[in-house]
Design a protein around this motif. Structure first.
Motif, PDB file in Angstrom:
ATOM      1  N   THR A 189      19.735 -19.201  -2.110  1.00  0.00           N
ATOM      2  CA  THR A 189      18.313 -19.540  -2.140  1.00  0.00           C
ATOM      3  C   THR A 189      17.711 -19.468  -0.747  1.00  0.00           C
ATOM      4  O   THR A 189      16.590 -18.962  -0.565  1.00  0.00           O
ATOM      5  N   THR A 190      18.440 -19.940   0.263  1.00  0.00           N
ATOM      6  CA  THR A 190      17.955 -19.867   1.638  1.00  0.00           C
ATOM      7  C   THR A 190      17.747 -18.422   2.063  1.00  0.00           C
ATOM      8  O   THR A 190      16.728 -18.072   2.684  1.00  0.00           O
ATOM      9  N   ASP A 191      18.721 -17.564   1.741  1.00  0.00           N
ATOM     10  CA  ASP A 191      18.579 -16.141   2.081  1.00  0.00           C
ATOM     11  C   ASP A 191      17.366 -15.537   1.379  1.00  0.00           C
ATOM     12  O   ASP A 191      16.586 -14.799   1.994  1.00  0.00           O
ATOM     13  N   TYR A 192      17.220 -15.836   0.108  1.00  0.00           N
ATOM     14  CA  TYR A 192      16.147 -15.234  -0.679  1.00  0.00           C
ATOM     15  C   TYR A 192      14.771 -15.671  -0.166  1.00  0.00           C
ATOM     16  O   TYR A 192      13.837 -14.859  -0.106  1.00  0.00           O
ATOM     17  N   ALA A 193      14.627 -16.931   0.217  1.00  0.00           N
ATOM     18  CA  ALA A 193      13.320 -17.447   0.618  1.00  0.00           C
ATOM     19  C   ALA A 193      13.003 -17.190   2.082  1.00  0.00           C
ATOM     20  O   ALA A 193      11.871 -16.813   2.422  1.00  0.00           O
ATOM     21  N   TYR A 194      13.978 -17.362   2.974  1.00  0.00           N
ATOM     22  CA  TYR A 194      13.678 -17.396   4.399  1.00  0.00           C
ATOM     23  C   TYR A 194      14.296 -16.266   5.214  1.00  0.00           C
ATOM     24  O   TYR A 194      13.827 -16.006   6.340  1.00  0.00           O
ATOM     25  N   ASN A 195      15.339 -15.616   4.732  1.00  0.00           N
ATOM     26  CA  ASN A 195      16.045 -14.633   5.554  1.00  0.00           C
ATOM     27  C   ASN A 195      15.782 -13.188   5.153  1.00  0.00           C
ATOM     28  O   ASN A 195      15.744 -12.303   6.022  1.00  0.00           O
ATOM     29  N   ASP A 196      15.652 -12.905   3.848  1.00  0.00           N
ATOM     30  CA  ASP A 196      15.443 -11.526   3.408  1.00  0.00           C
ATOM     31  C   ASP A 196      14.049 -11.039   3.809  1.00  0.00           C
ATOM     32  O   ASP A 196      13.076 -11.808   3.789  1.00  0.00           O
ATOM     33  N   TRP A 197      13.986  -9.731   4.161  1.00  0.00           N
ATOM     34  CA  TRP A 197      12.704  -9.117   4.495  1.00  0.00           C
ATOM     35  C   TRP A 197      12.160  -8.394   3.265  1.00  0.00           C
ATOM     36  O   TRP A 197      12.907  -7.754   2.519  1.00  0.00           O
ATOM     37  N   VAL A 198      10.853  -8.499   3.081  1.00  0.00           N
ATOM     38  CA  VAL A 198      10.206  -7.848   1.946  1.00  0.00           C
ATOM     39  C   VAL A 198       8.911  -7.197   2.406  1.00  0.00           C
ATOM     40  O   VAL A 198       8.343  -7.566   3.441  1.00  0.00           O
ATOM     41  N   VAL A 199       8.464  -6.203   1.622  1.00  0.00           N
ATOM     42  CA  VAL A 199       7.161  -5.561   1.851  1.00  0.00           C
ATOM     43  C   VAL A 199       6.408  -5.543   0.531  1.00  0.00           C
ATOM     44  O   VAL A 199       7.010  -5.392  -0.537  1.00  0.00           O
ATOM     45  N   PRO A 200       5.084  -5.715   0.547  1.00  0.00           N
ATOM     46  CA  PRO A 200       4.312  -5.681  -0.699  1.00  0.00           C
ATOM     47  C   PRO A 200       4.263  -4.278  -1.283  1.00  0.00           C
ATOM     48  O   PRO A 200       4.045  -3.297  -0.577  1.00  0.00           O
ATOM     49  N   THR A 201       4.497  -4.171  -2.581  1.00  0.00           N
ATOM     50  CA  THR A 201       4.497  -2.896  -3.296  1.00  0.00           C
ATOM     51  C   THR A 201       3.586  -3.020  -4.511  1.00  0.00           C
ATOM     52  O   THR A 201       3.627  -4.041  -5.202  1.00  0.00           O
ATOM     53  N   PRO A 202       2.750  -2.003  -4.781  1.00  0.00           N
ATOM     54  CA  PRO A 202       1.887  -2.073  -5.973  1.00  0.00           C
ATOM     55  C   PRO A 202       2.723  -2.324  -7.231  1.00  0.00           C
ATOM     56  O   PRO A 202       3.800  -1.750  -7.405  1.00  0.00           O
ATOM     57  N   ARG A 203       2.191  -3.163  -8.081  1.00  0.00           N
ATOM     58  CA  ARG A 203       2.917  -3.567  -9.286  1.00  0.00           C
ATOM     59  C   ARG A 203       2.155  -3.158 -10.525  1.00  0.00           C
ATOM     60  O   ARG A 203       0.928  -3.277 -10.567  1.00  0.00           O
ATOM     61  N   LEU A 204       2.869  -2.654 -11.531  1.00  0.00           N
ATOM     62  CA  LEU A 204       2.259  -2.253 -12.796  1.00  0.00           C
ATOM     63  C   LEU A 204       2.613  -3.264 -13.876  1.00  0.00           C
ATOM     64  O   LEU A 204       3.745  -3.753 -13.927  1.00  0.00           O
ATOM     65  N   ASP A 205       1.649  -3.579 -14.725  1.00  0.00           N
ATOM     66  CA  ASP A 205       1.944  -4.461 -15.840  1.00  0.00           C
ATOM     67  C   ASP A 205       2.561  -3.658 -16.980  1.00  0.00           C
ATOM     68  O   ASP A 205       2.837  -2.461 -16.835  1.00  0.00           O
ATOM     69  N   ARG A 206       2.781  -4.295 -18.126  1.00  0.00           N
ATOM     70  CA  ARG A 206       3.461  -3.628 -19.233  1.00  0.00           C
ATOM     71  C   ARG A 206       2.653  -2.486 -19.830  1.00  0.00           C
ATOM     72  O   ARG A 206       3.186  -1.624 -20.524  1.00  0.00           O
ATOM     73  N   ASP A 207       1.346  -2.486 -19.560  1.00  0.00           N
ATOM     74  CA  ASP A 207       0.495  -1.418 -20.079  1.00  0.00           C
ATOM     75  C   ASP A 207       0.261  -0.315 -19.055  1.00  0.00           C
ATOM     76  O   ASP A 207      -0.517   0.605 -19.302  1.00  0.00           O
ATOM     77  N   GLY A 208       0.938  -0.400 -17.908  1.00  0.00           N
ATOM     78  CA  GLY A 208       0.810   0.648 -16.905  1.00  0.00           C
ATOM     79  C   GLY A 208      -0.350   0.474 -15.944  1.00  0.00           C
ATOM     80  O   GLY A 208      -0.646   1.373 -15.165  1.00  0.00           O
ATOM     81  N   ASN A 209      -1.032  -0.683 -15.977  1.00  0.00           N
ATOM     82  CA  ASN A 209      -2.157  -0.932 -15.087  1.00  0.00           C
ATOM     83  C   ASN A 209      -1.689  -1.680 -13.829  1.00  0.00           C
ATOM     84  O   ASN A 209      -0.804  -2.527 -13.894  1.00  0.00           O
ATOM     85  N   THR A 210      -2.323  -1.379 -12.696  1.00  0.00           N
ATOM     86  CA  THR A 210      -1.963  -2.031 -11.435  1.00  0.00           C
ATOM     87  C   THR A 210      -2.470  -3.469 -11.434  1.00  0.00           C
ATOM     88  O   THR A 210      -3.634  -3.729 -11.740  1.00  0.00           O
ATOM     89  N   THR A 211      -1.596  -4.394 -11.113  1.00  0.00           N
ATOM     90  CA  THR A 211      -1.979  -5.798 -11.089  1.00  0.00           C
ATOM     91  C   THR A 211      -2.647  -6.140  -9.760  1.00  0.00           C
ATOM     92  O   THR A 211      -2.549  -5.396  -8.782  1.00  0.00           O
ATOM     93  N   ARG A 212      -3.333  -7.283  -9.737  1.00  0.00           N
ATOM     94  CA  ARG A 212      -4.018  -7.686  -8.520  1.00  0.00           C
ATOM     95  C   ARG A 212      -3.024  -8.080  -7.431  1.00  0.00           C
ATOM     96  O   ARG A 212      -3.232  -7.795  -6.259  1.00  0.00           O
ATOM     97  N   ARG A 213      -1.970  -8.773  -7.822  1.00  0.00           N
ATOM     98  CA  ARG A 213      -0.983  -9.217  -6.842  1.00  0.00           C
ATOM     99  C   ARG A 213       0.184  -8.232  -6.801  1.00  0.00           C
ATOM    100  O   ARG A 213       0.756  -7.904  -7.837  1.00  0.00           O
TER     101      ARG A 213
END
Length: 576
Positions: free
Chosen positions: A410-434
């Motif tokens: 949990t510590t690695d997942y929350a505080y140590n791993d690096w992430v970048v925002p990537t566009p996300r599609l919902d189940r209908d193929g539409n881009t979500t706001r977040r």
């Protein structure tokens, strides 16, 4: 054929270019409804119901249903006020419906539409369809001065005999249509494939290939169309829908979506059940409701009534059959159908006579030369149980080493791993706001992207939590306590254990154990695996249970030491 007489004065068409008038959700413009006219109840006493002269075997005459008193089902004639002759569109006109009109506007205007009033009854989720009924009616395009509808004399009504072993929801059936497995109609019924074939034949005999059907089903999206989709449109389904059925309309959704005279705001109806709406339209009680043939005729009466018909050609009234369900809804329905479908490879279904036997690995066997130990708790667990030491019993399965492992992940997942925002599609193929946060694993010395961040940001107002095995243990205790308090009540979120509001619980010993911010943090970021070790689908080492595989293995090892399974184990589909 016989005519449906619309009993009211309609409104005159206002101009020759009314097609381009905008729609009005709060009422009906004259130009919005000239194709269908309007109706009233001034001639209700003169209505006549002409029965077919030569009913088919599946006609309503043989259903044994006592229909409602006079003028039930279809009014004898539905006639609207004088209207101008309908203009025909040029052949090269772009087929884009005018603003406020439905996707079937041009087919309605050109007289290419046949309305199919459809209803079915079921015996429950695991029984299936037990009765199927339908009625066809058209707009009378020959009458250039009055709006009339023509009903096909031959209605469809057949009962279905479910397969052997079908599970009837007897209580639900008793409260609705009253049919049971012992009912004469069911015992003399036909398999659904035969009934559906007869239904398709009935459509072919009464609808020419150039015509298109609008399938009308009251509350159909939540019931009737789901069954039809399951049998005819789902992957690997063996039946098909007649090609003439192109459009779909749910009269209930039209009533609720537009401020028509049937809308509760105007009609003051307490309920929009079909029987209630039918009584409001005709002034007659609906006898035999929940018999699909009765409901079909009542639905036709509602659709052709003055209170409804003006809204048929509205923009939100009609949809394509193929667009009724979203991709997400189709996937959910497929999941529920999995138990009815053949198992997929590499699994195969065992049936009586296969002669298949299975011997578990030696490490999973609990039998020996003396037959093995009796099934039940091990001596270690029995000793703990006799001492009444519940925390120690819990920690014998959820060991401190397991809790430390969860804390580290949990510590690695929350505080140590690096992430970048990537566009996300919902189940209908539409881009979500977040966007979704995608993990990256930079090598030593590699420059991080400018938008790289950790999943949990630490600020002056948002402190960093030290995740330990004691933190995990306290959180698990809070979750289990909330579950005991709420007892499956899905109307209250788990945060209610910290709330003093009307629906809150406000448990002091939980609030004193950890603050709400700490509880929410762990609920959002608790993790059981190393993200960098996960393999994508299709690659060697891919595991669909990777996120929980480590914790499952740890718990399985401990469960073996506290419980002896024996040689007889019951499993369900969630364990496979």
């Amino acid at each position: 054929m016989f005519y449906l007489h619309d009993v009211a004065e309609g409104s005159n068409r206002s101009s020759a270019n009314d097609e381009n008038a905008s729609s009005d959700d709060e009422g009906v413009l004259d130009e919005d409804c000239w194709e269908f006219g309007s109706a009233a109840s001034s001639e209700l006493e003169d209505e006549r119901h002409q029965e077919p002269t030569s009913p088919r075997p599946h006609d309503g005459a043989s259903s044994g249903v006592e229909l409602a008193p006079p003028a039930f089902g279809l009014p004898s004639v539905v006639e609207a006020a004088d209207s101008d002759p309908i203009d025909t569109a040029p052949a090269d006109e772009e087929r884009v419906p005018p603003r406020g009109k439905s996707i079937a506007h041009f087919d309605l205007r050109d007289g290419n539409i046949v309305f199919l009033s459809l209803d079915l009854e079921t015996g429950g989720e695991y029984c299936g369809i037990v009765q199927l009924s339908g009625q066809l009616f058209r707009q009378n395009m020959a009458d250039k001065h009055h709006m009339t509808f023509i009903a096909v004399e031959d209605t469809f009504n057949e009962y279905v005999r479910p397969p052997d072993g079908a599970f009837w929801n007897e209580e639900a059936c008793r409260q609705s249509h009253g049919l049971t497995a012992q009912s004469p109609q069911i015992r003399n019924g036909l398999p659904f494939t035969t009934v559906w074939t007869n239904f398709c034949t009935w459509i072919q005999e009464n609808v020419v290939p150039s015509e298109k059907c609008i399938l009308c089903a009251y509350r159909g999206e939540t019931c009737d169309m789901r069954w039809i989709w399951k049998h005819c449109l789902a992957p690997r389904s063996q039946l098909t829908i007649p090609p003439q059925i192109v459009y779909f309309m749910d009269p209930l959704e039209v009533i609720k979506g537009y401020k028509c005279p049937l809308h509760p705001d105007k009609s003051k109806l307490d309920s929009l059940e079909l029987g209630v709406v039918y009584q409001f339209v005709t002034g007659i009680n609906l006898n035999g409701a929940h018999d699909s043939l009765v409901d079909v005729k009542a639905q036709t009466t509602v659709i052709t009534s003055m209170q409804f018909c003006s809204y048929i050609d509205k923009s939100k009234s009609i949809r394509l059959v193929e667009d009724i369900f979203t991709a997400a809804e189709k996937r959910d329905m497929l999941k529920k159908m999995e138990s009815l479908r053949p198992v997929h490879e590499p699994w195969f279904e065992l049936v009586e006579g296969d002669g298949f036997t299975h011997t578990p690995p030696r490490t999973d066997r609990y039998t020996g030369v003396s037959g093995g130990a009796d099934w039940g708790p091990s001596s270690e667990m029995l000793q703990l149980a006799r001492g009444g030491d519940l925390p120690t019993m819990f920690l014998s399965i959820f060991t401190l080493s397991t809790l430390k492992f969860i804390a580290a992940r949990t510590t690695d997942y929350a505080y140590n791993d690096w992430v970048v925002p990537t566009p996300r599609l919902d189940r209908d193929g539409n881009t979500t706001r977040r966007p979704i946060m995608s993990a990256i694993f930079p090598q030593r010395g590699e420059t991080l992207p400018l938008n790289a961040r950790h999943r949990c940001l630490v600020t002056k107002k948002k402190k960093k939590f030290k995740v330990t095995e004691h933190f995990i243990l306290a959180w698990l205790g809070a979750v289990m306590t909330a579950g005991a308090y709420f007892n499956g009540d899905n109307n209250r979120g788990i945060d209610a254990i910290y709330s003093n509001a009307s629906y809150g619980v406000s448990i002091p010993f939980i609030q004193n154990t950890m603050p709400q911010t700490a509880f929410v943090f762990l609920r959002n970021f608790i993790h059981f695996s190393r993200t960098k070790d996960q393999q994508s689908s299709g690659r060697r080492g891919y595991d669909p249970l990777f996120k929980v595989r480590s914790i499952i293995n740890m718990l399985m090892e401990r469960i073996r030491t506290v419980w002896i399974a024996g040689d007889r184990v019951t499993i369900d589909e969630s364990m496979i």
